[in-house]
Design an enzyme around this catalytic site. Structure first.
Site, PDB file in Angstrom:
ATOM      1  N   LYS A   1      13.362  -2.313 -11.182  1.00  0.00           N
ATOM      2  CA  LYS A   1      13.323  -3.094  -9.938  1.00  0.00           C
ATOM      3  C   LYS A   1      14.319  -4.261  -9.978  1.00  0.00           C
ATOM      4  O   LYS A   1      14.843  -4.611 -11.045  1.00  0.00           O
ATOM      5  CB  LYS A   1      11.893  -3.605  -9.730  1.00  0.00           C
ATOM      6  CG  LYS A   1      10.870  -2.481  -9.497  1.00  0.00           C
ATOM      7  CD  LYS A   1       9.479  -3.054  -9.222  1.00  0.00           C
ATOM      8  CE  LYS A   1       8.480  -1.955  -8.922  1.00  0.00           C
ATOM      9  NZ  LYS A   1       7.136  -2.503  -8.579  1.00  0.00           N
TER      10      LYS A   1
ATOM     11  N   TYR B   1       7.064   2.245   0.767  1.00  0.00           N
ATOM     12  CA  TYR B   1       5.764   1.641   0.474  1.00  0.00           C
ATOM     13  C   TYR B   1       4.818   1.674   1.668  1.00  0.00           C
ATOM     14  O   TYR B   1       3.888   0.870   1.747  1.00  0.00           O
ATOM     15  CB  TYR B   1       5.959   0.210  -0.029  1.00  0.00           C
ATOM     16  CG  TYR B   1       6.400   0.137  -1.480  1.00  0.00           C
ATOM     17  CD1 TYR B   1       5.549   0.584  -2.500  1.00  0.00           C
ATOM     18  CD2 TYR B   1       7.647  -0.364  -1.846  1.00  0.00           C
ATOM     19  CE1 TYR B   1       5.938   0.522  -3.833  1.00  0.00           C
ATOM     20  CE2 TYR B   1       8.035  -0.428  -3.176  1.00  0.00           C
ATOM     21  CZ  TYR B   1       7.175   0.017  -4.166  1.00  0.00           C
ATOM     22  OH  TYR B   1       7.547  -0.041  -5.485  1.00  0.00           O
TER      23      TYR B   1
ATOM     24  N   ASN C   1       7.437  -6.958 -11.018  1.00  0.00           N
ATOM     25  CA  ASN C   1       6.911  -6.436 -12.286  1.00  0.00           C
ATOM     26  C   ASN C   1       7.827  -5.394 -12.932  1.00  0.00           C
ATOM     27  O   ASN C   1       7.369  -4.453 -13.573  1.00  0.00           O
ATOM     28  CB  ASN C   1       5.493  -5.909 -12.089  1.00  0.00           C
ATOM     29  CG  ASN C   1       5.439  -4.784 -11.075  1.00  0.00           C
ATOM     30  OD1 ASN C   1       6.452  -4.402 -10.500  1.00  0.00           O
ATOM     31  ND2 ASN C   1       4.268  -4.236 -10.858  1.00  0.00           N
TER      32      ASN C   1
HETATM   33  P1  RTP Z   1       4.014   1.227  -8.837  1.00  0.00           P
HETATM   34  O1  RTP Z   1       3.495   1.955  -7.625  1.00  0.00           O
HETATM   35  O2  RTP Z   1       5.117   0.252  -8.549  1.00  0.00           O
HETATM   36  O3  RTP Z   1       4.313   2.109  -9.998  1.00  0.00           O
HETATM   37  O4  RTP Z   1       2.859   0.312  -9.386  1.00  0.00           O
HETATM   38  P2  RTP Z   1       1.356   0.594  -9.365  1.00  0.00           P
HETATM   39  O5  RTP Z   1       1.006   1.960  -8.918  1.00  0.00           O
HETATM   40  O6  RTP Z   1       0.925   0.139 -10.715  1.00  0.00           O
HETATM   41  O7  RTP Z   1       0.952  -0.500  -8.273  1.00  0.00           O
HETATM   42  P3  RTP Z   1       0.561  -0.324  -6.734  1.00  0.00           P
HETATM   43  O8  RTP Z   1      -0.844  -0.793  -6.585  1.00  0.00           O
HETATM   44  O9  RTP Z   1       0.939   1.026  -6.232  1.00  0.00           O
HETATM   45  O10 RTP Z   1       1.502  -1.418  -6.097  1.00  0.00           O
HETATM   46  C1  RTP Z   1       2.857  -1.132  -5.826  1.00  0.00           C
HETATM   47  C2  RTP Z   1       3.698  -2.341  -6.150  1.00  0.00           C
HETATM   48  O11 RTP Z   1       3.329  -3.413  -5.297  1.00  0.00           O
HETATM   49  C3  RTP Z   1       3.516  -4.643  -5.972  1.00  0.00           C
HETATM   50  N1  RTP Z   1       2.270  -5.394  -5.993  1.00  0.00           N
HETATM   51  N2  RTP Z   1       2.208  -6.701  -5.823  1.00  0.00           N
HETATM   52  N3  RTP Z   1      -0.856  -8.630  -6.011  1.00  0.00           N
HETATM   53  C4  RTP Z   1       0.443  -8.419  -5.830  1.00  0.00           C
HETATM   54  O12 RTP Z   1       1.210  -9.294  -5.584  1.00  0.00           O
HETATM   55  C5  RTP Z   1       0.913  -7.032  -5.938  1.00  0.00           C
HETATM   56  N4  RTP Z   1       0.163  -5.964  -6.148  1.00  0.00           N
HETATM   57  C6  RTP Z   1       1.036  -4.917  -6.191  1.00  0.00           C
HETATM   58  C7  RTP Z   1       3.973  -4.340  -7.365  1.00  0.00           C
HETATM   59  O13 RTP Z   1       5.390  -4.410  -7.401  1.00  0.00           O
HETATM   60  C8  RTP Z   1       3.493  -2.915  -7.559  1.00  0.00           C
HETATM   61  O14 RTP Z   1       4.245  -2.258  -8.548  1.00  0.00           O
END
Ligand code: RTP
Ligand code: MG
Length: 159
Positions: free
Chosen positions: A16, A57, A123
């Protein structure tokens, strides 16, 4: 008997904008991919327009972090990879660690997000979370990539 046959799985990994902004970090993460036995099938550097970010997204639209996520992901260059390995999806997500950086630092201190993540949004990396999202995301980033060869074909039906 020993066998060379392994089922390779594809996943989509993204470094990212927060990580790409630091040239040393980009190199370190690229090396980390190779050190962990992934085969790099394709990679490219790109910058998203805001609408790409929103489309990618869309499932998170309405979540409290959606606006800052969309803004962040279109804020600068990133690098996308198609990675191959047995169990690539699980292995890459394991290597990334949990989404939330502070959780990552407690539960998986050696993970990428624990080591390099700045905040829960900034992240460092993305990884597909299922075979279905891997297929969608690979085609999102690499529309010309012929996943047909990698996918199980349905039996042709004759009548
Ligand atoms: P990713 O899709 O990026 O692999 O990550 P993930 O499944 O672990 O996380 P997800 O819940 O799908 O969230 C997608 C991306 O949104 C951002 N995010 N920010 N509380 C916050 O500020 C927050 N929560 C999520 C992160 O960049 C996350 O990777
Ligand atoms: Mg996700």
């Amino acid at each position: 008997a020993r066998s060379l046959s392994k089922v390779l799985q594809l996943t989509l990994a993204v470094i990212k904008p927060d990580a790409v902004a630091h040239p040393l970090m980009l190199e370190a993460l690229h090396q980390r991919i190779l050190d962990n036995n992934f085969v790099i099938v394709r990679y490219k550097d790109l910058v998203w327009r805001r609408q790409d970010s929103e489309r990618f997204y869309a499932e998170h639209s309405g979540r409290f972090f959606y606006q800052r996520l969309v803004e962040f992901m279109s804020s600068g260059p990133m690098r996308a990879y198609i990675l191959a390995r047995e169990d690539a999806i699980r292995h890459w997500r394991e290597l990334m660690g949990p989404t939330k950086v502070f959780r990552a630092r407690f539960t998986s201190p050696a993970s990428i997000r624990a080591q390099y993540g700045l905040t829960d949004t900034r992240n460092t990396t993305h990884g597909s979370d299922s075979a279905e999202s891997a297929q969608r995301e690979i085609l999102f980033f690499f529309p010309d990539f012929c996943t047909e060869e990698w996918m199980e074909k349905e039996e042709p039906s004759f009548r």
